[in-house]
Design a protein around this motif. Sequence first.
Motif, PDB file in Angstrom:
ATOM      1  N   SER A   5       0.884  -1.251   0.270  1.00 15.64           N
ATOM      2  CA  SER A   5       0.017  -0.013   0.107  1.00 15.64           C
ATOM      3  C   SER A   5       0.708   1.174   0.145  1.00 15.64           C
ATOM      4  N   CYS A   6       0.208   2.365   0.458  1.00 14.27           N
ATOM      5  CA  CYS A   6       0.834   3.678   0.301  1.00 14.27           C
ATOM      6  C   CYS A   6       1.181   4.207   1.824  1.00 14.27           C
ATOM      7  N   ARG A  21       3.688   1.299   3.609  1.00 14.41           N
ATOM      8  CA  ARG A  21       2.396   0.835   4.146  1.00 14.41           C
ATOM      9  C   ARG A  21       2.447  -0.516   4.809  1.00 14.41           C
ATOM     10  N   CYS A  52      -0.389   4.260  -5.936  1.00 13.72           N
ATOM     11  CA  CYS A  52      -1.709   4.945  -5.021  1.00 13.72           C
ATOM     12  C   CYS A  52      -2.719   5.422  -5.960  1.00 13.72           C
ATOM     13  N   ASP A 153      -0.511   5.000   5.564  1.00 12.06           N
ATOM     14  CA  ASP A 153      -1.205   4.299   4.594  1.00 12.06           C
ATOM     15  C   ASP A 153      -2.475   3.973   5.199  1.00 12.06           C
TER      16      ASP A 153
END
Length: 221
Positions: A5-6, A21, A52, A153
Amino acid sequence: MAFTSCLAITLLVSVLNLCIRGTYADYCAGWVGGHATFYGGGDASGTMGGACGYGNLYSQGWCLPGSIIVTATNFCPPNFAQANDNGGWCNPPLQHFDLAEPAFLQIAEYRAGIVPVSFRRVACVKKGGIRFTINGHSYFNLVLITNVAGAGDVHSVSIKGSKGGWQSMSRNWGQNWQSNNYLNGQALSFQVTTSDGRTVTSNNVAPGNWQFGQTFSGGQF
């Protein structure tokens, strides 16, 4: 580097800093060894936005001493046809970062290619509130969530219209979250939860006359 993820991290050459993340649960943990290189050109256009969905980040983080803070958005893909020390830099269990060229040049010379680094996760520091960009159309509200501080995140999002209760949103891709409910003409509130379990509630962020394509700013971690 591998992430799903981010968020944000810190890199060091034998110094470097970042926002990531969920791969590392705690910020300010000990330093971990890895490697870094770059791609995408001197203006960072080739790495803009990452996985993202952030888009153009300009409108929205031989060895040199010092450290940098960067935002990691997705996994570095492995290449199992190559040896881990000869082309397969992203192969598990290696920790490898593909940086934008401007970031790389703060910690190493261009000719260095691939350099050893130490990295750790750090808290994301942002200016202003979490941003909610509302895209889509009636019965398909696609909200891009950016400028998230703290863990960085986003793990879950809920939305509430002024005529109803809280409803969970589903991840469409990256940091785009969707709701299939009809919310036109209602003031909108959001709850954002990050990987460390913290939640920020932004009440009535968007007024009842909001339009698709608009961005609104809410609370912050």
